[in-house]
Each structure stands twice: as structure tokens, then as C-alpha cells.
Write an enzyme that holds these catalytic residues in place. Structure first.
Site, mmCIF file in Angstrom:
data_model
loop_
_atom_site.group_PDB
_atom_site.id
_atom_site.type_symbol
_atom_site.label_atom_id
_atom_site.label_comp_id
_atom_site.label_asym_id
_atom_site.label_seq_id
_atom_site.Cartn_x
_atom_site.Cartn_y
_atom_site.Cartn_z
ATOM 1 N N LYS A 342 0.800 -1.227 0.000
ATOM 2 C CA LYS A 342 0.000 0.000 0.000
ATOM 3 C C LYS A 342 0.833 1.278 0.000
ATOM 4 O O LYS A 342 0.305 2.356 -0.271
ATOM 5 C CB LYS A 342 -0.981 -0.015 1.178
ATOM 6 C CG LYS A 342 -2.083 -1.060 1.010
ATOM 7 C CD LYS A 342 -3.079 -1.030 2.153
ATOM 8 C CE LYS A 342 -4.178 -2.065 1.959
ATOM 9 N NZ LYS A 342 -3.702 -3.459 2.033
ATOM 10 N N PHE A 407 -12.820 -2.624 7.967
ATOM 11 C CA PHE A 407 -13.710 -1.984 8.927
ATOM 12 C C PHE A 407 -14.832 -2.966 9.282
ATOM 13 O O PHE A 407 -15.330 -3.701 8.438
ATOM 14 C CB PHE A 407 -14.318 -0.721 8.326
ATOM 15 C CG PHE A 407 -13.430 0.498 8.383
ATOM 16 C CD1 PHE A 407 -12.157 0.440 8.908
ATOM 17 C CD2 PHE A 407 -13.879 1.720 7.903
ATOM 18 C CE1 PHE A 407 -11.351 1.559 8.958
ATOM 19 C CE2 PHE A 407 -13.082 2.851 7.951
ATOM 20 C CZ PHE A 407 -11.819 2.770 8.474
#
Length: 419
Positions: A342, A407
């Protein structure tokens, strides 16, 4: 990889096709090269600059020749996310050579798609008609554009896949979930092949404002290229990206019969839930560590068999600290080298687990661990693990453990074995 069945008698599941549309390129070799270069793809986004968002940069997917994939009517009725996903799936199936008569029967072919936000960008854009008082002008294709399962449905229709066609939404673990569940479906004998992966494209002012409100975004507007800093002591949030990545999975015996190139194997998979907090990971890493261990057990591998870990590592303080602790807990006595993509691609949400699986398989086959972009040094928490940085590191050819966390506390781990 000569055996076509696992020790429990179920078929091995191999990877025969890759397809990707991403900030780091529109072909797998481009993406792998970019990740190994350690060069961030973050740039200022004109739409965000114009809107005056608190964070005006991200990692948009590079443009590609959409006319080579879609007719003009298709380009009008498919939103950006669906176009990215369908194009990446097309590429994966072409790479696998599964466009011709050698394909399994339609009912033996499945489509498994993961997405964290589905068609949220289209929902927000089309919802503007309500506030503008122009509901009578809502476009005719609005419903198929905002369907969360639009990508999966369009891939299925386009390629005549009549088997299972689910869409998974486990936050940023969605792509890994789709791959793992597809592998389980093949092992269980429900289907013989699947196109599986993830897609998200929500780099819009509304979404950026929403993430900024909860304090998850990196704040380096003067230096976007340095903003995504996995595991680094100076990390302060993630950089939003957009991408689609798909893999073609097959029974190993079918791939062998076709004589097709095999990229590797989905050797193990596990999923779990932190059951702790809606947006923060469980700080003790206990459930994530257990998820990793379960994936290793599914692959019938010892932790010492793993060559490196492809970490989720978003660049937020809490996520990276929790993951470092989880890796340390899983690999008692010393974890293998750890890398995180990332820093280059940004956080591509539901596509992350799939794109990182492609990179991990390519890296493992080469016996190299990519460097982690923008990592200068750890803090006390991330210092528990050995983060590869600066340049690639040579390691023995061995399986990779790839983590994805989302999440909601969603955890997914894949064990990927190079061919």
C-alpha cells in the site's frame, strides 16, 4: 506442483489467470514492477482539488483503452467501478485461456466479487438529483448502475457463468474473502473454476470528506508520494486508491489436463471477526493472529514454511500496530520478512487482497520480497516485525501469508503457494 489433490482428498485449487486495473498499471507485470520499485502512485486529483477537500490526493487507477473492452452503450450504462472490474476479469480469463471450448459447463463456472463500498460513487452522484429537484431526469440505467452486485452480474452475463455469483462485502478484506470462498467452493465440488477478486472506485469528494471526518487519512498535501507509510514510525493515515484485481481459480487436475500455465495455488484460507469495534482493529491482535494460524492449518503448513508475509498495513497508527502484534503472536519465535504494497498503490479497499495476492505469488515465485515504500524506521509497536525496505530481499521460494483486514473487524488470511 504435481499432486492434484490435497491430503484430505479435496482438489487443489490453482491460479491460472491474473487481471488488474490499478494505480500501478493495467497489467500484472506492470503492477509487480511498480511495487518492486517502491515508488508511490499517489497524485493530486483534480476533482478533489476543485471541491476543496481536506485531502486532495489519492491513487486513481491508470486510464486504459475502454473501447477495447466495451461498446459505446456499455460505457454509458456501466459505472466506473463496474468497468474496472469487468475489464480486469476479462484480462484474467484471457490469461487463463478460458474463452474457448475448453471451459467447463456454464453451471460449473462461478463469479466471486468482493467490494468494500460497492457502487457508492454512483449512488452519491445520482442522489444529487434529489437535492437539485431533478428527480424526473434520473438516468434510465440508474438502478443497474447502483446495484452492489453490478460487477459480479456483468461478469457472469458477459462470460456465461451460470454457477454461484455472490458479492461479498467484508470491508477491505472483501477481495481476499471472495478468493478464499471461491477456493472453498471448488474444493467442495460445487464448481470447477471461478473468477474471483475485488474492486472499488470511490475516489470522490464525498468519500474523501467522510474518511477525513473520522481521522483515517494521511495529511501530507505537500508530498502525496510520501503519504502512504506502512509500518513507519511517522505514519498518520492511509491514502485512498481505486483498483480492480481478479484471479482465475481452477481445479488442479483440470488445469493439468489443459496444459495451462499455473501461477500458483490457493493453499489455505481463513476468516474471522474481531467483534470489537466498527472501524478500529482489536489492539491485542489476538483474533487476527488466530485467523492467520487457521489459514496455515488449512494449508497444512507450519509457520516456519512461510517465506514472507504480505501485510494489510494501511498506514494508520492503530491498524499497523495491531497487525505487527498479530504477526508476532502468530509466528512465535520469529516472523518471516514482512512487506506491504500500500505504500505504492494506496489503500485500494476491497481490491487490496486480490491485487496483493497477485503480487505475492509473483514475488514468491521469484524468491524476492518487495520493499515497503516510504518506510524509514519502526516505532515501538511495529518494531516487533522485520519490515523489508530500501530494496528487495532474496528469500527461498516458499508460500506467502497474505493478510486483509476491514472496517467492522473483518479478518481474512490467504496462504498462497507459488507454482
Amino acid at each position: 506442483m504435481t499432486a492434484v489433490r490435497r491430503a484430505d482428498g479435496t482438489p487443489r485449487v490453482v491460479v491460472t489467470g491474473f487481471g488488474v486495473k490499478s494505480p500501478a498499471g493495467g497489467a500484472p507485470d506492470e503492477v509487480v514492477a511498480a511495487v518492486f520499485s517502491g515508488k508511490s502512485q499517489a497524485v493530486h486529483v483534480p476533482e478533489l482539488l476543485e471541491a476543496g477537500t481536506a485531502v486532495s490526493y489519492g491513487c486513481p487507477a491508470q486510464p486504459f483503452d475502454e473501447e477495447g473492452y466495451f461498446t459505446r452503450p456499455e460505457r454509458r450504462r456501466l459505472d466506473r467501478m463496474t468497468r474496472l472490474g469487468v475489464a480486469a476479469a476479462d484480462d484474467a480469463l484471457a490469461d487463463a485461456g478460458l474463452h474457448g471450448a475448453e471451459r467447463p459447463a456454464p453451471e460449473r463456472r462461478g463469479v466471486f466479487v468482493g467490494t468494500a463500498a460497492a457502487n457508492l460513487a454512483s449512488v452519491v452522484a445520482l442522489g444529487g438529483h434529489e437535492h437539485a429537484g431533478t428527480l424526473h431526469r434520473v438516468p434510465v440505467p440508474a438502478v443497474p448502475m447502483i446495484m452492489p452486485n453490478a460487477t459480479a452480474a456483468n461478469i457472469s452475463i458477459r462470460h456465461g457463468c451460470e454457477g454461484p455469483c455472490p458479492t461479498y462485502s467484508t470491508g477491505c478484506a472483501s477481495g481476499a474473502t471472495a478468493i478464499g470462498e471461491a477456493a472453498f467452493a471448488i474444493r467442495a465440488g460445487r464448481i470447477d473454476t471461478a473468477v474471483a477478486g475485488g474492486v472499488d472506485a470511490i475516489l470522490t469528494p464525498f468519500v474523501m470528506a467522510a474518511f477525513a471526518r473520522i481521522g483515517t487519512l494521511a495529511r501530507r498535501d505537500d508530498a502525496p508520494h510520501a503519504a502512504s507509510r506502512p509500518f513507519d514510525a511517522d505514519r498518520d493515515g492511509f491514502v485512498v486508491g481505486e483498483a480492480a484485481a481478479f484471479l482465475v481459480l481452477e481445479r488442479a487436475d483440470a488445469a493439468a489436463a489443459r496444459g495451462v500455465r499455473v501461477h500458483g495455488e490457493i493453499a489455505g484460507y481463513a476468516a474471522a471477526s474481531d467483534a470489537s469495534h466498527i472501524v478500529a482493529p482489536r489492539q491485542d491482535g489476538r483474533v487476527a493472529a488466530r485467523c492467520m494460524a487457521a489459514a496455515l492449518a488449512d494449508a497444512r503448513l507450519d509457520p516456519r514454511d512461510i517465506g514472507h508475509v504480505s501485510a494489510h498495513a494501511t498506514g494508520t497508527r492503530s491498524n499497523d500496530a495491531a497487525e505487527a502484534l498479530a504477526i508476532d503472536r502468530c509466528f512465535v519465535g520469529g516472523a518471516p520478512p514482512v512487506t506491504a504494497a500500500k505504500g505504492v498503490t494506496g489503500h485500494i479497499l476491497g481490491a487490496g487482497g486480490a491485487l496483493e495476492a497477485i503480487v505475492a505469488l509473483c514475488a514468491a515465485a521469484a524468491g524476492l520480497v518487495p520493499p515497503t515504500a516510504n518506510f524509514a524506521g519502526p516505532d515501538e509497536q511495529t518494531g516487533l516485525i522485520d519490515v523489508v525496505h530500501g530494496e528487495a530481499r532474496a528469500v527461498p521460494v516458499a508460500p506467502v501469508l497474505s493478510n486483509s483486514f476491514g472496517f467492522g473487524g473483518h479478518d481474512a488470511a490467504l496462504v498462497l503457494a507459488p507454482a
